[in-house]
Structure formats: C-alpha cells, structure tokens
Write a protein that holds these residues in place. Structure first.
Motif, PDB file in Angstrom:
ATOM      1  N   PRO A  85      14.650   6.511  -7.783  1.00 46.48           N
ATOM      2  CA  PRO A  85      14.666   5.234  -8.527  1.00 46.48           C
ATOM      3  C   PRO A  85      13.304   4.780  -9.024  1.00 46.48           C
ATOM      4  O   PRO A  85      13.228   3.975  -9.962  1.00 46.48           O
ATOM      5  CB  PRO A  85      15.249   4.239  -7.513  1.00 46.48           C
ATOM      6  CG  PRO A  85      15.163   4.901  -6.184  1.00 46.48           C
ATOM      7  CD  PRO A  85      15.254   6.357  -6.446  1.00 46.48           C
ATOM      8  N   SER A  86      12.219   5.285  -8.426  1.00 42.98           N
ATOM      9  CA  SER A  86      10.871   4.877  -8.849  1.00 42.98           C
ATOM     10  C   SER A  86      10.252   5.829  -9.858  1.00 42.98           C
ATOM     11  O   SER A  86       9.062   5.737 -10.146  1.00 42.98           O
ATOM     12  CB  SER A  86       9.961   4.784  -7.611  1.00 42.98           C
ATOM     13  OG  SER A  86      10.458   3.836  -6.692  1.00 42.98           O
ATOM     14  N   GLN A  87      11.064   6.728 -10.458  1.00 40.46           N
ATOM     15  CA  GLN A  87      10.524   7.746 -11.356  1.00 40.46           C
ATOM     16  C   GLN A  87      10.849   7.576 -12.843  1.00 40.46           C
ATOM     17  O   GLN A  87      10.556   8.488 -13.616  1.00 40.46           O
ATOM     18  CB  GLN A  87      10.999   9.130 -10.915  1.00 40.46           C
ATOM     19  CG  GLN A  87      10.276   9.686  -9.710  1.00 40.46           C
ATOM     20  CD  GLN A  87      10.715  11.104  -9.397  1.00 40.46           C
ATOM     21  OE1 GLN A  87      11.873  11.467  -9.593  1.00 40.46           O
ATOM     22  NE2 GLN A  87       9.793  11.908  -8.902  1.00 40.46           N
ATOM     23  N   LEU A 133      -0.930  12.359  -2.076  1.00 36.95           N
ATOM     24  CA  LEU A 133      -1.165  11.302  -1.098  1.00 36.95           C
ATOM     25  C   LEU A 133      -2.548  11.427  -0.459  1.00 36.95           C
ATOM     26  O   LEU A 133      -3.292  10.444  -0.338  1.00 36.95           O
ATOM     27  CB  LEU A 133      -0.089  11.346  -0.005  1.00 36.95           C
ATOM     28  CG  LEU A 133       1.343  11.001  -0.422  1.00 36.95           C
ATOM     29  CD1 LEU A 133       2.301  11.213   0.744  1.00 36.95           C
ATOM     30  CD2 LEU A 133       1.451   9.588  -0.939  1.00 36.95           C
ATOM     31  N   VAL A 134      -2.897  12.632  -0.063  1.00 33.89           N
ATOM     32  CA  VAL A 134      -4.174  12.850   0.618  1.00 33.89           C
ATOM     33  C   VAL A 134      -5.349  12.644  -0.335  1.00 33.89           C
ATOM     34  O   VAL A 134      -6.337  11.986   0.000  1.00 33.89           O
ATOM     35  CB  VAL A 134      -4.219  14.264   1.232  1.00 33.89           C
ATOM     36  CG1 VAL A 134      -5.624  14.572   1.768  1.00 33.89           C
ATOM     37  CG2 VAL A 134      -3.193  14.387   2.348  1.00 33.89           C
ATOM     38  N   THR A 139       5.183   9.772   2.924  1.00 32.80           N
ATOM     39  CA  THR A 139       5.844  11.079   2.770  1.00 32.80           C
ATOM     40  C   THR A 139       7.359  10.974   2.850  1.00 32.80           C
ATOM     41  O   THR A 139       8.071  11.886   2.443  1.00 32.80           O
ATOM     42  CB  THR A 139       5.353  12.076   3.841  1.00 32.80           C
ATOM     43  OG1 THR A 139       5.616  11.535   5.148  1.00 32.80           O
ATOM     44  CG2 THR A 139       3.866  12.361   3.700  1.00 32.80           C
ATOM     45  N   THR A 140       7.881   9.834   3.349  1.00 29.89           N
ATOM     46  CA  THR A 140       9.334   9.654   3.399  1.00 29.89           C
ATOM     47  C   THR A 140       9.918   9.281   2.038  1.00 29.89           C
ATOM     48  O   THR A 140      11.143   9.239   1.884  1.00 29.89           O
ATOM     49  CB  THR A 140       9.701   8.554   4.420  1.00 29.89           C
ATOM     50  OG1 THR A 140       9.137   7.296   4.001  1.00 29.89           O
ATOM     51  CG2 THR A 140       9.162   8.904   5.799  1.00 29.89           C
ATOM     52  N   GLU A 141       9.057   8.965   1.059  1.00 31.77           N
ATOM     53  CA  GLU A 141       9.444   8.682  -0.330  1.00 31.77           C
ATOM     54  C   GLU A 141      10.492   7.568  -0.458  1.00 31.77           C
ATOM     55  O   GLU A 141      11.560   7.763  -1.034  1.00 31.77           O
ATOM     56  CB  GLU A 141       9.950   9.960  -1.014  1.00 31.77           C
ATOM     57  CG  GLU A 141       8.940  11.090  -1.033  1.00 31.77           C
ATOM     58  CD  GLU A 141       9.487  12.340  -1.705  1.00 31.77           C
ATOM     59  OE1 GLU A 141      10.517  12.239  -2.411  1.00 31.77           O
ATOM     60  OE2 GLU A 141       8.903  13.420  -1.522  1.00 31.77           O
ATOM     61  N   PRO A 142      10.202   6.373   0.061  1.00 32.83           N
ATOM     62  CA  PRO A 142      11.154   5.261  -0.088  1.00 32.83           C
ATOM     63  C   PRO A 142      11.148   4.701  -1.508  1.00 32.83           C
ATOM     64  O   PRO A 142      10.258   4.999  -2.294  1.00 32.83           O
ATOM     65  CB  PRO A 142      10.611   4.228   0.900  1.00 32.83           C
ATOM     66  CG  PRO A 142       9.138   4.501   0.918  1.00 32.83           C
ATOM     67  CD  PRO A 142       8.973   5.979   0.753  1.00 32.83           C
ATOM     68  N   MET A 155       0.824  -1.208   0.000  1.00 29.71           N
ATOM     69  CA  MET A 155       0.000   0.000   0.000  1.00 29.71           C
ATOM     70  C   MET A 155       0.859   1.259   0.000  1.00 29.71           C
ATOM     71  O   MET A 155       0.613   2.200  -0.764  1.00 29.71           O
ATOM     72  CB  MET A 155      -0.932  -0.010   1.210  1.00 29.71           C
ATOM     73  CG  MET A 155      -1.911   1.149   1.234  1.00 29.71           C
ATOM     74  SD  MET A 155      -3.238   0.894   2.429  1.00 29.71           S
ATOM     75  CE  MET A 155      -2.310   0.781   3.952  1.00 29.71           C
ATOM     76  N   THR A 156       1.893   1.273   0.830  1.00 35.41           N
ATOM     77  CA  THR A 156       2.765   2.446   0.896  1.00 35.41           C
ATOM     78  C   THR A 156       3.531   2.630  -0.402  1.00 35.41           C
ATOM     79  O   THR A 156       3.740   3.762  -0.860  1.00 35.41           O
ATOM     80  CB  THR A 156       3.746   2.299   2.072  1.00 35.41           C
ATOM     81  OG1 THR A 156       3.021   1.988   3.261  1.00 35.41           O
ATOM     82  CG2 THR A 156       4.516   3.582   2.291  1.00 35.41           C
ATOM     83  N   ALA A 157       3.945   1.529  -1.014  1.00 37.62           N
ATOM     84  CA  ALA A 157       4.662   1.610  -2.291  1.00 37.62           C
ATOM     85  C   ALA A 157       3.773   2.217  -3.374  1.00 37.62           C
ATOM     86  O   ALA A 157       4.239   3.025  -4.192  1.00 37.62           O
ATOM     87  CB  ALA A 157       5.134   0.222  -2.713  1.00 37.62           C
ATOM     88  N   ASN A 158       2.518   1.836  -3.394  1.00 33.15           N
ATOM     89  CA  ASN A 158       1.589   2.420  -4.375  1.00 33.15           C
ATOM     90  C   ASN A 158       1.413   3.913  -4.158  1.00 33.15           C
ATOM     91  O   ASN A 158       1.423   4.702  -5.103  1.00 33.15           O
ATOM     92  CB  ASN A 158       0.236   1.713  -4.281  1.00 33.15           C
ATOM     93  CG  ASN A 158       0.189   0.441  -5.082  1.00 33.15           C
ATOM     94  OD1 ASN A 158      -0.155   0.451  -6.259  1.00 33.15           O
ATOM     95  ND2 ASN A 158       0.551  -0.675  -4.472  1.00 33.15           N
TER      96      ASN A 158
END
Length: 480
Positions: A290-292, A151-152, A370-373, A128-131
């Motif tokens: 890396p996820s962009q 996010l919100v 919000t930490t953008e892992p 969920m957080t990854a999405n």
C-alpha cells in the motif's frame, strides 16, 4: 543512493565543524534559526514519509482519491497555523525547556508525564520507522535494491551526522534538502503530466476508467479528508520535533513568519505528492504494497535518468524527516529518561550518552522496519493516541486552572473512546476486533477521541479548577 547520502554527510559534518556543540545545542539548537532556516526546517520536517508515501497511499483506492489528497494537503498546513500561537507560548512559558514530555512532567505531574512520554515516543518511533519503510520499499520497486541494504545505508548515513551535531546539524541539512526538494517534486509532476498527454487528457482517461478516483464527492475520500486533519493536528502538536523547533527559533516574529510561509508551501506539495496515488489507481498501475504507489508510477512512467533523479529526491526527503525524528527521540531520552537513573549526569557526559542512545535507537528502528508495515496505517494508530491527548496538553499553556489529574483523565478517556470506534477491520489493518459490536469508523474514532478529551478537560476547569504557578516551568534550566 550512496552519492546522495555521501554528499549530505560531507556537507553536514563540514558545517558541524564550524560550531561548538554542547548538550543544549545538540537537543534544541536554541535561538539559532533565522526565517530562511525556519521555513526550510518546517517544510523538511513535514516531508519524508508524510509527504512522499502517505499522501500517495491516501490518493489510491484504499483511502479515497482526489478528496483524500486535497484533505491531506490542508492537513499538513493546519498544525503549522495553530503552532503560530502555540510556539511563542512554549517559548514564553518554558524559555529554557527542551521537550513536550518535560513540559508535561512539570506542568501536570507524574500521571500525565507517563502518558505523554508514551504517546510522544510511540509517535516519533512510528514516524521514524515509517520513513525507513517508505524509502526501502521505494528503492526496492524502482531499482530492485534489497530492503535491508537500503535500511542500513540510509539510517547509517543519518546517524553519522545526527550523532555528530544533533538538532543543530539537522536544521542545517533541512535547508539543503528543502532547496532541492521543491523544484525536484514540481518538475517531476510537470514531466509526469505531459508524459500522459497533458493534465486534461490524463484526467479524462482516469475519469473514464475509474471515475471515483477523481470524484470530489467520493464518500470515503471526503471522510478521510476530515479525519486526516484531526489526526495530523493531534499528532503534530505532540511531535517532539516541532517542540524542539519552538525553542530553536530566534524570536517570536521569526517563528511565526516561518510557520506561516511553510504552511502555504506544504499544501500544494502534499497535493502534488498525493497525485501519484490517484494516478496509480486510475491508470491501474500495479504495486505490491500500500505504500508503493509513488515509486510504482515513477518506475512505470519515467526513463532511467529521471528515475535516478527521483531516487535522489527520495533520499533527500526521507533523511530530512529521519534526522528530525531521531534527534527528537534522543532528546526525550536525554531529558526525560536518563535522569531517572542518575540526576547528576549533565553536560559532556549526557552528550556522550545521548550519542550512544542515538545509535541504539537507529539499530532498533532498522530491525522493525524490516517487517515492512503500512506507512499510513502505522501513522494513523499513533495519530489516534495523539488526537486524544493534544488538547489537554496545550490547554495547560493557556490556563493555570487545568489540573494534572483532570488532564490525564481527559486524555485517557479520549484514547479509550477513540479505540472503541477505530476501524480495525480496515484493509490497512485487517483485524477482526470489535468487542462492542459498534459501527467502526476512522472519522468517528478521531473525532470522538478529540471531542471527549476536550469536553472533559474544559468541564474540569469550571467544576474543579486548579491554580498552577507558571514560574515552575520558567525554572527549568538548560542541560548545561
């Protein structure tokens, strides 16, 4: 973004009003999925960060180009193919069941129950957080939308219809999302290829600048292709969203046809999505995270109208997995955690508590995102735990001879051994952690986690056999 979310919410709520939702519908949508709904919900389930952000990240330099995205495509399909056997077995063994954690508790006892509870919740939380992270980073690079705002808005929209209708509504929205997802993704790839003069010219350009990006024998890419299959297989077999869908299928034939056709669809979809990462690497298109790579290529290549269409695609794909993950987490809370405190809570009261928990989980996910892992980096850590646990869990469906303590020992030792060889120094993590001084490798970590747990579980069946009575699983009652 607002229009896409608004339309999805309106359609979901309108559908939900035509149904009578009780707690069992909310958690499992038991027996409601036909073949078209089944295909759609399995494809949408595989989408999200697992489609639009992880394969592109795999196709970029950090993981391994063409071999990595081909491996990722097949990795999407392998769990579905195995589940053709597993899903009917779940229906047979626990016809009124709800969750993988509930199964572990009744089949294996307290030790395995706690371990599976942790692994399942951790994986669903990471998913969920990854999405959330993926969609926020994508809209930030495409349209400079603040991360917190995305996010919100996205999580808020998903919560609205998930709180209202649970899994029942989530499966309905999966159908809408899949109908739009496939043509939008295919069209975007076709347009992208011809923006650069066609597939052959584009291949030659990448081959000239970065030949390893399109080299099918590139070592890191081949290694990734092998361990991502193991990683996804383990993770999906413990994915509560998938266990929910085993119960939602109308019958055995519906489940098996839906899984087979979904498996055939996700292979090319995964490869097409991964191509964005290889393009970003081969054409040296810059991106900060890396996820962009996917949104970086989209923003670099497409005009405004196509970027807007792609934003709709991203919203559809992410919400499809977000609502599935959120519904799965809440079902674990409702079935496996709330009863810890008060076993008398049932029916409408449990439904109200489940809805409150949905909101709390959503807020916590926003805070962590919000930490953008790294999306793929996060998923691989969860996959390591799952790779060590899934074989002992599934063996209990097929043989009564595996004891609970043996299953726990097998899974625990798999996690420990896999963690020793996990590549903590990889750029996705950058951690200087190697207390034993071994030659760390993600391939070796996943392979050893799965092999060690499997070996211990199988050996225990012959040296220390049990005799479990499956009537205990069949005795599980619905939440009503």
């Amino acid at each position: 973004m607002a229009v896409a979310l608004g339309a999805l919410i309106v359609l979901a709520l309108a559908h939900g009003r035509t149904q009578i939702i009780d707690i069992d519908d909310f958690l499992t949508a038991r027996g409601s999925s036909t073949i078209p709904l089944g295909i759609a919900t399995f494809i949408a389930y595989a989408a999200g960060a697992g489609l639009l952000f992880s394969p592109p990240e795999a196709g970029a330099a950090i993981w391994g180009g063409f071999p990595a995205i081909i491996g990722y495509g097949f990795a999407f399909a392998v769990p579905f193919l195995l589940y053709i056997s597993v899903a009917p077995k779940i229906q047979e063994r626990m016809p009124h069941g709800h969750s993988v954690v509930e199964y572990a508790k009744v089949r294996y006892g307290p030790l395995m129950y706690v371990l599976v509870l942790f692994v399942a919740l951790f994986y669903m939380w990471v998913l969920m957080t990854a999405n959330l992270t993926g969609v926020a980073l994508a809209l930030n690079i495409l349209a400079d939308v603040p991360v917190l705002l995305t996010l919100v808005m996205v999580m808020g929209g998903v919560v609205v219809y998930t709180v209202y209708g649970g899994l029942f509504t989530s499966i309905f929205t999966d159908l809408i999302q899949t109908i739009l997802l496939i043509p939008l993704l295919v069209l975007s790839i076709v347009v992208l290829l011809f923006q650069f003069g066609g597939p052959f010219e584009l291949y030659n350009e990448i081959h000239t600048s970065v030949p390893e990006a399109v080299d099918l024998t590139y070592g890191p890419g081949l290694e990734f292709a092998i361990y991502i299959v193991i990683a996804l297989l383990g993770a999906e077999m413990l994915n509560q969203s998938l266990w929910q869908r085993a119960h939602s299928g109308k019958d055995r034939r519906t489940l098996q046809i839906s899984l087979l056709l979904a498996a055939l669809c996700v292979v090319p979809l995964g490869m097409m999505a991964g191509l964005y990462g290889t393009l970003a690497w081969g054409l040296e298109i810059p991106f900060d995270h890396p996820s962009q790579p996917l949104p970086a290529v989209v923003g670099f290549t497409f005009g405004t109208s196509l970027v807007l269409a792609f934003i709709v695609l991203i919203i559809l794909v992410i919400t499809s997995t977000l609502d599935n993950a959120l519904s799965a987490i809440v079902s674990i809370f409702a079935v496996d955690i709330v009863p810890w405190f008060d076993e008398s809570i049932k029916g409408d009261q449990l439904l109200r508590i489940s809805r409150i928990l949905t909101l709390i989980v959503a807020i916590a996910a926003i805070a962590f995102a919000t930490t953008e892992p790294s999306v793929l980096g996060m998923l691989l850590i969860a996959d390591w735990f799952a790779a060590a646990t899934f074989v002992p869990v599934l063996l209990g469906l097929y043989t009564p001879k595996l004891r609970g303590k043996a299953a726990f020992l097998a899974a625990f030792m798999g996690i420990v051994v896999g963690g020793i060889w996990f590549e903590w120094g990889h750029p996705a993590y950058g951690l200087d952690f190697n207390p034993l001084g071994v030659d760390q490798s993600l391939l070796f970590a996943f392979a050893m986690a799965a092999l060690v747990s499997t070996a211990i579980a199988v050996i225990s069946i012959y040296l220390w056999p049990g005799e479990y009575n499956y009537e205990q699983l069949k005795a599980i009652e619905t939440m009503e």
